[in-house]
Design a protein around this motif. Structure first.
Motif, PDB file in Angstrom:
ATOM      1  N   THR A 326       0.835  -1.212   0.000  1.00  0.00           N
ATOM      2  CA  THR A 326       0.000   0.000   0.000  1.00  0.00           C
ATOM      3  C   THR A 326       0.862   1.252   0.000  1.00  0.00           C
ATOM      4  O   THR A 326       0.586   2.213  -0.731  1.00  0.00           O
ATOM      5  CB  THR A 326      -0.914  -0.006   1.233  1.00  0.00           C
ATOM      6  N   THR A 327       1.915   1.250   0.816  1.00  0.00           N
ATOM      7  CA  THR A 327       2.806   2.411   0.871  1.00  0.00           C
ATOM      8  C   THR A 327       3.490   2.646  -0.470  1.00  0.00           C
ATOM      9  O   THR A 327       3.553   3.779  -0.972  1.00  0.00           O
ATOM     10  CB  THR A 327       3.868   2.210   1.959  1.00  0.00           C
ATOM     11  N   VAL A 328       3.996   1.582  -1.075  1.00  0.00           N
ATOM     12  CA  VAL A 328       4.654   1.713  -2.379  1.00  0.00           C
ATOM     13  C   VAL A 328       3.660   2.200  -3.419  1.00  0.00           C
ATOM     14  O   VAL A 328       3.957   3.113  -4.219  1.00  0.00           O
ATOM     15  CB  VAL A 328       5.270   0.368  -2.807  1.00  0.00           C
ATOM     16  N   ALA A 329       2.460   1.613  -3.413  1.00  0.00           N
ATOM     17  CA  ALA A 329       1.448   1.994  -4.408  1.00  0.00           C
ATOM     18  C   ALA A 329       1.062   3.462  -4.259  1.00  0.00           C
ATOM     19  O   ALA A 329       1.002   4.204  -5.252  1.00  0.00           O
ATOM     20  CB  ALA A 329       0.224   1.094  -4.260  1.00  0.00           C
ATOM     21  N   TRP A 330       0.803   3.899  -3.017  1.00  0.00           N
ATOM     22  CA  TRP A 330       0.413   5.287  -2.802  1.00  0.00           C
ATOM     23  C   TRP A 330       1.533   6.242  -3.203  1.00  0.00           C
ATOM     24  O   TRP A 330       1.271   7.292  -3.826  1.00  0.00           O
ATOM     25  CB  TRP A 330       0.032   5.513  -1.346  1.00  0.00           C
ATOM     26  N   SER A 331       2.753   5.909  -2.867  1.00  0.00           N
ATOM     27  CA  SER A 331       3.878   6.788  -3.205  1.00  0.00           C
ATOM     28  C   SER A 331       4.035   6.915  -4.715  1.00  0.00           C
ATOM     29  O   SER A 331       4.225   8.020  -5.248  1.00  0.00           O
ATOM     30  CB  SER A 331       5.169   6.255  -2.589  1.00  0.00           C
ATOM     31  N   VAL A 332       3.948   5.776  -5.427  1.00  0.00           N
ATOM     32  CA  VAL A 332       4.081   5.802  -6.885  1.00  0.00           C
ATOM     33  C   VAL A 332       2.905   6.543  -7.516  1.00  0.00           C
ATOM     34  O   VAL A 332       3.087   7.356  -8.442  1.00  0.00           O
ATOM     35  CB  VAL A 332       4.188   4.370  -7.441  1.00  0.00           C
ATOM     36  N   VAL A 333       1.705   6.287  -7.019  1.00  0.00           N
ATOM     37  CA  VAL A 333       0.525   6.966  -7.572  1.00  0.00           C
ATOM     38  C   VAL A 333       0.633   8.473  -7.371  1.00  0.00           C
ATOM     39  O   VAL A 333       0.345   9.261  -8.288  1.00  0.00           O
ATOM     40  CB  VAL A 333      -0.762   6.413  -6.918  1.00  0.00           C
ATOM     41  N   ILE A 334       1.052   8.881  -6.172  1.00  0.00           N
ATOM     42  CA  ILE A 334       1.192  10.317  -5.903  1.00  0.00           C
ATOM     43  C   ILE A 334       2.227  10.929  -6.850  1.00  0.00           C
ATOM     44  O   ILE A 334       2.009  12.006  -7.426  1.00  0.00           O
ATOM     45  CB  ILE A 334       1.599  10.543  -4.439  1.00  0.00           C
ATOM     46  N   GLY A 335       3.365  10.264  -7.016  1.00  0.00           N
ATOM     47  CA  GLY A 335       4.400  10.799  -7.893  1.00  0.00           C
ATOM     48  C   GLY A 335       3.975  10.887  -9.339  1.00  0.00           C
ATOM     49  O   GLY A 335       4.202  11.907 -10.012  1.00  0.00           O
ATOM     50  N   VAL A 336       3.336   9.826  -9.844  1.00  0.00           N
ATOM     51  CA  VAL A 336       2.909   9.827 -11.245  1.00  0.00           C
ATOM     52  C   VAL A 336       1.805  10.852 -11.468  1.00  0.00           C
ATOM     53  O   VAL A 336       1.843  11.618 -12.454  1.00  0.00           O
ATOM     54  CB  VAL A 336       2.449   8.411 -11.654  1.00  0.00           C
ATOM     55  N   LEU A 337       0.812  10.894 -10.574  1.00  0.00           N
ATOM     56  CA  LEU A 337      -0.277  11.860 -10.745  1.00  0.00           C
ATOM     57  C   LEU A 337       0.243  13.287 -10.652  1.00  0.00           C
ATOM     58  O   LEU A 337      -0.206  14.160 -11.407  1.00  0.00           O
ATOM     59  CB  LEU A 337      -1.355  11.617  -9.689  1.00  0.00           C
ATOM     60  N   MET A 338       1.178  13.540  -9.733  1.00  0.00           N
ATOM     61  CA  MET A 338       1.742  14.882  -9.615  1.00  0.00           C
ATOM     62  C   MET A 338       2.471  15.271 -10.899  1.00  0.00           C
ATOM     63  O   MET A 338       2.315  16.394 -11.408  1.00  0.00           O
ATOM     64  CB  MET A 338       2.699  14.940  -8.435  1.00  0.00           C
ATOM     65  N   THR A 339       3.254  14.352 -11.440  1.00  0.00           N
ATOM     66  CA  THR A 339       4.023  14.661 -12.645  1.00  0.00           C
ATOM     67  C   THR A 339       3.115  14.847 -13.855  1.00  0.00           C
ATOM     68  O   THR A 339       3.247  15.821 -14.603  1.00  0.00           O
ATOM     69  CB  THR A 339       5.046  13.547 -12.921  1.00  0.00           C
ATOM     70  N   VAL A 340       2.189  13.913 -14.046  1.00  0.00           N
ATOM     71  CA  VAL A 340       1.281  14.009 -15.188  1.00  0.00           C
ATOM     72  C   VAL A 340       0.373  15.227 -15.049  1.00  0.00           C
ATOM     73  O   VAL A 340       0.130  15.958 -16.016  1.00  0.00           O
ATOM     74  CB  VAL A 340       0.459  12.719 -15.327  1.00  0.00           C
ATOM     75  N   GLY A 341      -0.138  15.462 -13.840  1.00  0.00           N
ATOM     76  CA  GLY A 341      -0.994  16.625 -13.636  1.00  0.00           C
ATOM     77  C   GLY A 341      -0.264  17.927 -13.893  1.00  0.00           C
ATOM     78  O   GLY A 341      -0.826  18.873 -14.450  1.00  0.00           O
ATOM     79  N   SER A 342       1.007  17.990 -13.487  1.00  0.00           N
ATOM     80  CA  SER A 342       1.794  19.204 -13.706  1.00  0.00           C
ATOM     81  C   SER A 342       2.077  19.426 -15.187  1.00  0.00           C
ATOM     82  O   SER A 342       2.220  20.570 -15.631  1.00  0.00           O
ATOM     83  CB  SER A 342       3.116  19.118 -12.938  1.00  0.00           C
ATOM     84  N   ALA A 343       2.174  18.331 -15.940  1.00  0.00           N
ATOM     85  CA  ALA A 343       2.464  18.448 -17.377  1.00  0.00           C
ATOM     86  C   ALA A 343       1.215  18.592 -18.223  1.00  0.00           C
ATOM     87  O   ALA A 343       1.316  18.740 -19.451  1.00  0.00           O
ATOM     88  CB  ALA A 343       3.249  17.224 -17.838  1.00  0.00           C
ATOM     89  N   LEU A 344       0.042  18.560 -17.594  1.00  0.00           N
ATOM     90  CA  LEU A 344      -1.203  18.562 -18.379  1.00  0.00           C
ATOM     91  C   LEU A 344      -1.388  19.859 -19.164  1.00  0.00           C
ATOM     92  O   LEU A 344      -1.675  19.829 -20.371  1.00  0.00           O
ATOM     93  CB  LEU A 344      -2.397  18.338 -17.441  1.00  0.00           C
ATOM     94  N   LEU A 345      -1.220  21.005 -18.507  1.00  0.00           N
ATOM     95  CA  LEU A 345      -1.404  22.278 -19.218  1.00  0.00           C
ATOM     96  C   LEU A 345      -0.359  22.474 -20.318  1.00  0.00           C
ATOM     97  O   LEU A 345      -0.710  22.880 -21.441  1.00  0.00           O
ATOM     98  CB  LEU A 345      -1.373  23.439 -18.215  1.00  0.00           C
ATOM     99  N   PRO A 346       0.943  22.203 -20.048  1.00  0.00           N
ATOM    100  CA  PRO A 346       1.902  22.272 -21.163  1.00  0.00           C
ATOM    101  C   PRO A 346       1.554  21.310 -22.296  1.00  0.00           C
ATOM    102  O   PRO A 346       1.747  21.636 -23.473  1.00  0.00           O
ATOM    103  CB  PRO A 346       3.230  21.895 -20.514  1.00  0.00           C
ATOM    104  N   ALA A 347       1.037  20.127 -21.967  1.00  0.00           N
ATOM    105  CA  ALA A 347       0.655  19.179 -23.006  1.00  0.00           C
ATOM    106  C   ALA A 347      -0.508  19.709 -23.836  1.00  0.00           C
ATOM    107  O   ALA A 347      -0.554  19.529 -25.063  1.00  0.00           O
ATOM    108  CB  ALA A 347       0.284  17.833 -22.375  1.00  0.00           C
TER     109      ALA A 347
END
Length: 711
Positions: A326-347
């Motif tokens: 659960t800890t690994v999954a949450w950490s990876v999900v948070i990192g991926v969502l943060m990165t993808v969400g941050s790149a959404l407007l530039p995309a």
């Protein structure tokens, strides 16, 4: 598009490394927090569950009651009961260095578990407290029951490790007879039973009075775990501080992808020319961000696990690292969502690239657009709404269950959001103003400073986004330091306001201080004045010219026959408070430093990408006579201006937010730590300059011949 995405990742690998490092740092902190709290909690659960080992049945009294001696005798005499161990925890006062009962010093006295016994008055003291108090086997620890004036000396017969739920107070294990005398209320909180061979729990349960509760060993273990787990007390504050680093990282990532999209305008236009749809371009950019986020998150989890192991080993040498899925999954999900969400407007901006752009020269990334009218209106409205909430919260104070402070925090968040929205409008004028000052102070390098200022404001959105990352960190640090210094300064105000004196004589019992004692203290030649405060405190001032230590020694001697009276020096109390406060401040500042490190990477990333897209411009400047040294200075001034703007705005915003928070808490006085705010601002500016070193070296190596090369 898969091959295009992979090719793009390979082509821009070095540019994405710093972005990935930002993800590693932010996700690593989150993962370290989750893993550390999980590991500590798992160890606590194992130890608490071990306290129920060997217990066949535990008998508990009704709520808010205890088991009397008659109850204990009756339970121990039931058929099938082989052994019974009463359990209770007594909270007692400890004695201070004068041998007096310390009204602020506490210890826990525990009855021994089933299967162990302690004979006589001997006790077992936890090793941590023994080391802190300088006590060992064969010595005594002196305590007093709550509300009692009688000191009890307990000989230490052994030392043991503290239990998992032990706090900072000493933990003493004593015989049931000792605990019974010190406990208030008297009686046992439960009794643990070991049944005889062949005896059944059902029969023993049936023989118990109807108002008593009986738990099996596993049920008792679960009850202990549920009642004592305190991982959220550590996890929530750390995750809240980690959220600051995640927000800063989001700004850095968004800015990086915005620059990358601007630099790849021709590449994206060529893809559109050969048939790529807008949706495919969008998916391609988001796939790149997802790959960066996934790689950075996995590395962050690994870094977080190592950090948790290192920190946990300092807290508990026997810590077993616990890494759950659960800890690994949450950490990876948070990192991926943060990165993808941050790149959404530039995309999304990448999808608006026209195929005709492939026929144009590669843009230099300059974007003179400022904030639109709608953005400006939204920013102003958010700042006004946030300011009104903060003023209302400050006026409400601590009434209504602390809702005033909640309103202040929420208002600060809304106000800061408005500040970020107005960034493209506010930051460029501030950069020009500071750049003008820097130009006037630079003397012979004025032209270089003017160039740096012009470069810094040529893209308002970019400079605002780059500054925002550092602005968040500086605002948080400045606000925290202001609140801390206000609290530190208010210690004297609060303490002296309640007892305006050099010393206080306090009683640890409910009985008032005898009048004879007050008169004896007042008649001492070392004492100037004595004021009785409520019957349980004497506010004592030393006479003029008398040393504080001499005055205190005289008071101690005058009250020698009253062990329930302690003599406290407010200077020492303030020193102890400041020491505890400094320790907490150092921990929080170390965590907030992570946000500044991420912002530092963001500035370095922005300048590095900016140098890449301005290669022809820098080459032309070099051809016109700009030296290598001037090139490095230009980049350094550019970065320093961004850091200085973040320092000025962040310090002002942090101080204002802190004012509202301090005003919402009674008995605190607002203090502006000008020196610390100046220091934090200087650190932010220096971080900007340091971030420009590597990009400046690269720019300085640009050959003037590059200006003549066609792209």
């Amino acid at each position: 598009m898969r091959s295009v995405v992979l090719a793009g990742l390979r082509a821009h690998l070095l540019r994405l490394v710093l972005t990935g490092l930002v993800v590693v740092l932010s996700v690593g902190f989150t993962a370290a927090t989750l893993i550390l709290t999980d590991s500590l909690d798992a160890g606590s659960r194992r130890e608490l569950a071990a306290g129920a080992e060997g217990v066949d049945l535990a008998v508990l009294p009704p709520p808010d009651a205890t088991l009397s001696e008659a109850d204990l005798d009756a339970i121990a005499g039931l058929d099938g009961v082989a052994a019974a161990a009463p359990r209770q925890e007594a909270t007692v006062h400890t004695a201070d260095a004068d041998g007096r009962i310390d009204p602020f010093g506490y210890a826990r006295v525990l009855a021994p578990p089933l299967g162990t016994s302690i004979e006589g008055d001997g006790v077992v003291l936890d090793r941590r407290s023994a080391e802190r108090l300088g006590l060992g086997v064969g010595e005594e620890i002196t305590v007093a029951a709550d509300g009692s004036a009688e000191l009890v000396a307990l000989p230490i017969t052994a030392l043991a490790d503290p239990s998992s739920d032990a706090g900072d107070d000493p933990e003493i294990t004593a015989s049931w007879e000792v605990v019974r005398e010190l406990a208030d209320p008297a009686g046992a909180s439960r009794v643990d039973l070991r049944l005889a061979d062949g005896a059944g729990t059902a029969a023993v349960r049936a023989a118990l009075p109807g108002d008593l509760e009986a738990l099996t060993g596993p049920e008792l273990a679960q009850r202990l775990v549920d009642a004592s787990s305190q991982r959220e007390a550590l996890r929530i504050p750390l995750l809240m501080l980690g959220a600051v680093s995640l927000i800063v990282a989001a700004f850095v990532i968004a800015n990086t992808f915005r620059i990358l999209v601007a630099q790849r305008t021709r590449e994206l236009a060529l893809l559109r020319t050969v048939g790529a749809t807008r949706r495919q371009v969008l998916r391609g950019v988001l796939a790149e961000s997802a790959a960066v986020g996934l790689a950075g998150s996995l590395a962050g989890v690994a870094a977080g696990a190592l950090t948790a192991l290192a920190v946990g080993s300092l807290l508990d040498a026997s810590l077993v690292l616990t890494v759950t899925g659960t800890t690994v999954a949450w950490s990876v999900v948070i990192g991926v969502l943060m990165t993808v969400g941050s790149a959404l407007l530039p995309a999304r901006s990448a999808t608006r690239v026209s195929p005709l752009a492939a026929l144009q020269a590669v843009p230099d990334g300059a974007d003179s657009r400022t904030a639109g009218r709608v953005r400006a209106v939204l920013g102003v409205l958010a700042m006004v709404a946030g300011a009104l909430l903060q003023v209302a919260g400050a006026a409400a104070g601590t009434s209504g269950g602390g809702m005033g402070l909640v309103a202040v925090v929420f208002g600060a968040a809304v106000c800061f959001l408005g500040l970020l929205i107005l960034g493209p409008t506010m930051v460029p004028p501030l950069v020009r103003m500071l750049g003008g000052i820097a130009a006037r102070l630079s003397g012979g390098s004025r032209s270089t400073a003017d160039l740096a200022t012009a470069n810094a404001v040529r893209n308002p959105r970019r400079v605002a986004a780059t500054t925002a990352a550092l602005l968040i960190g500086v605002t948080t640090v400045a606000g925290f330091l202001t609140v801390v210094e206000s609290a530190r300064d208010s210690v004297s105000v609060v303490v002296d306001g309640r007892v305006p004196a050099d010393f206080a004589v306090r009683t640890a019992t409910a009985e008032p201080i005898p009048d004879a004692v007050a008169r004896a203290v007042e008649e001492l030649p070392e004492i100037g004045s004595v004021v009785e405060d409520g019957g349980d405190v004497l506010a004592v001032d030393a006479a003029g010219g008398v040393d504080g230590d001499d005055a205190r020694a005289a008071i101690v001697a005058a009250t020698a026959d009253h062990p329930e009276l302690s003599v406290q020096s407010f200077a020492q109390r303030r020193a102890d408070f400041e020491q505890d406060l400094n320790e907490a401040v150092n921990v929080v500042l170390a965590i907030l430093a992570l946000a500044l490190v991420i912002a530092f990477i963001g500035i370095a990333n922005t300048l590095s990408l900016s140098v890449h897209e301005r290669t022809r411009e820098i080459g032309l400047l070099r051809a016109l006579g700009l030296t290598r040294r001037q090139t490095r200075i230009m980049l350094g001034v550019e970065a320093a201006l961004m850091g200085a703007v973040a320092a000025v705005v962040g310090s002002a915003a942090g101080a204002l937010f802190a004012w509202a928070a301090v005003s919402s808490i009674e008995e605190l006085e607002f203090v502006v730590p000008w020196g610390l705010l100046a220091l934090s601002g200087a650190v932010a500016t220096v971080l900007g300059v340091l971030a420009s070193i590597a990009p400046g070296q690269r720019a300085a190596r640009t050959s003037p011949v590059v200006a003549l090369a066609a792209e």
